[in-house]
Each structure stands twice: as structure tokens, then as C-alpha cells.
Design an enzyme around this catalytic site. Structure first.
Site, short mmCIF file in Angstrom:
data_model
loop_
_atom_site.label_atom_id
_atom_site.label_comp_id
_atom_site.label_asym_id
_atom_site.label_seq_id
_atom_site.Cartn_x
_atom_site.Cartn_y
_atom_site.Cartn_z
N CYS A 34 -12.84 -3.12 -8.34
CA CYS A 34 -11.48 -2.81 -8.78
C CYS A 34 -11.37 -2.94 -10.29
O CYS A 34 -12.07 -3.74 -10.91
CB CYS A 34 -10.50 -3.75 -8.08
SG CYS A 34 -8.76 -3.41 -8.48
N ARG A 67 -9.01 -9.40 -13.78
CA ARG A 67 -9.35 -10.75 -13.33
C ARG A 67 -10.65 -10.80 -12.54
O ARG A 67 -11.05 -11.88 -12.08
CB ARG A 67 -8.20 -11.31 -12.47
CG ARG A 67 -6.88 -11.44 -13.22
CD ARG A 67 -5.74 -11.72 -12.26
NE ARG A 67 -5.49 -10.57 -11.38
CZ ARG A 67 -4.57 -10.56 -10.41
NH1 ARG A 67 -3.82 -11.64 -10.22
NH2 ARG A 67 -4.41 -9.49 -9.66
N ASP A 118 -9.07 -4.32 -11.84
CA ASP A 118 -8.34 -5.54 -12.17
C ASP A 118 -9.10 -6.39 -13.18
O ASP A 118 -10.28 -6.71 -12.99
CB ASP A 118 -8.11 -6.34 -10.88
CG ASP A 118 -7.05 -7.43 -11.05
OD1 ASP A 118 -7.25 -8.31 -11.91
OD2 ASP A 118 -6.05 -7.41 -10.33
N CYS A 177 -4.92 -7.71 -4.25
CA CYS A 177 -5.09 -6.50 -5.06
C CYS A 177 -3.75 -5.78 -5.25
O CYS A 177 -3.05 -5.48 -4.27
CB CYS A 177 -6.09 -5.57 -4.39
SG CYS A 177 -6.36 -4.01 -5.26
N HIS A 222 -10.87 -7.41 -3.85
CA HIS A 222 -10.39 -8.77 -4.11
C HIS A 222 -9.04 -8.98 -3.43
O HIS A 222 -8.25 -8.05 -3.27
CB HIS A 222 -10.29 -9.05 -5.61
CG HIS A 222 -9.25 -8.23 -6.32
ND1 HIS A 222 -7.98 -8.69 -6.57
CD2 HIS A 222 -9.30 -6.98 -6.85
CE1 HIS A 222 -7.29 -7.76 -7.22
NE2 HIS A 222 -8.07 -6.72 -7.40
#
Length: 208
Positions: free
Chosen positions: A41, A45, A43, A100, A97
């Protein structure tokens, strides 16, 4: 923090690596030999290399919103083909994750724009598994769909002609499904690894 700080961070990072291994960047520049392709992803993080403790050059990475594997996405297909056919990676990891944002958006009904079209397959996945979501609170629903999404994308990787042709050539290639916990930093193996065309439904197989 501004961009100047990022440049300063980069200088410190590069100098630190050179201090430990003076030939590191020269060696890295000569060749790229990763053993793994990471499909994750976007993302911020979930930093792919750091999550699995690998250095630059050890992990080939493709990222998009909600770690989707879309059959018409030429960006993804180009990455996959280069990784499998040129770099000869042996392991493909689809890593989602928990929590999400893309998955959460797919469970909602708010119009967000272009991304709604990208996430439509997630809505379909939710609809196909409605009974599994009964009795779950909102966060549990998000996390279940995160897991189901990873499982589906593992299959989607294996349904490509790129992967199936690699298996046909005798290339040893395994596709794994993992999920990362934002709250504890740990990766969970969803135990959905596929390493042979015989593990796929006949509908998705191409003639040998």
C-alpha cells in the site's frame, strides 16, 4: 520540517552507510539483484524495506492505494514482468495493512472522486462475503476486508500470464500474502502462498 531537512537527512544517511561500508553505493550502482518483489500500500506508515529489515537493493517495490493488483494496470504489470523476467525474483509478497484507509473508504458510501473507481473491486469483494461481516463492528469489518483483499490480490498476481509463463518455464516462484499491523509493527503471514499453477482454479489457467 521542510525539504531542506530532507536533503540534510539524506546526506546523513548516505554518510552513515559509507562509514559502515565504503563500497556500498559503488557496489549497489553496479547491479540490482533483489530476491523479493513487494506489492504494498502507498500508506506512508508502511515503509517496505524497514518493515522486513532489508537494505537498498534487496527489495523491488510496487505500491498503490490498498495494494491492489488490477489486470489493466500497466504500471503494475510492467513492474511484475521486470521483477519476474529480468530480475528473476523468487518471492512475490503482497502486503496489506490493518486500518487501511483505502479499504475503509471502500466500505463507506462517501464519493471521494477518482479513487472510487480504483476501489470498486473492494466493494465487490465485500459484497461477495457479506455473511462474514455480520456481527462485526466497524473496525473489525475494515480489518477483515484488509485480509480478504490481500488474499484476493495474491490470486490476482497468480492469474497473470507473467507468473503463469514463469512457472511454465520452470522458474521457481512463490506468491505470499502478508498483513502488517500499524499498532505493533508486526507482519502476519496469512498462509495463502501459491507456488504452482495447480493450486489455481482451472478457470484462470492458460493452455500449457
Amino acid at each position: 520540517m521542510d525539504v531542506e531537512q530532507l536533503l540534510a537527512n539524506n546526506r546523513y544517511w548516505a554518510e552513515s552507510l559509507r562509514a559502515r561500508d565504503p563500497d556500498f553505493f559503488a557496489r549497489l550502482a553496479r547491479q540490482q539483484r533483489p530476491e523479493f518483489l513487494w506489492i504494498g500500500c502507498s500508506d506512508s506508515r508502511v515503509p517496505a524495506n524497514e518493515v522486513v529489515g532489508l537494505m537498498p537493493g534487496e527489495l523491488f517495490v510496487h505500491r498503490n492505494v490498498a495494494n491492489m493488483v488490477v489486470a489493466t494496470d500497466m504500471n503494475f504489470l510492467s513492474v511484475l514482468q521486470y521483477a519476474v523476467d529480468v530480475l528473476q525474483v523468487r518471492q512475490v509478497i503482497v502486503c496489506g495493512h490493518y486500518g487501511c484507509g483505502g479499504v475503509r473508504a471502500a466500505l463507506g458510501h462517501e464519493e471521494l472522486g477518482l479513487i472510487d473507481n480504483w476501489l470498486r473491486a473492494l466493494k465487490a469483494l465485500y459484497h461477495q462475503n457479506l455473511q462474514r461481516f455480520e456481527g462485526l463492528d466497524a473496525e473489525q469489518q475494515v480489518n477483515l476486508l484488509c485480509e480478504l483483499n490481500v488474499q484476493r490480490q495474491v490470486r490476482n498476481v497468480c492469474h497473470t500470464t507473467i507468473v503463469q509463463n514463469a512457472w511454465r518455464r520452470g522458474h521457481r516462484l512463490a506468491v505470499h500474502g502478508w498483513i502488517y499491523g500499524l499498532s505493533d509493527g508486526l507482519v502476519k503471514d496469512l498462509q495463502v502462498t501459491v507456488d504452482d499453477a495447480a493450486q489455481l482454479d482451472a478457470t484462470f489457467l492458460y493452455d500449457q
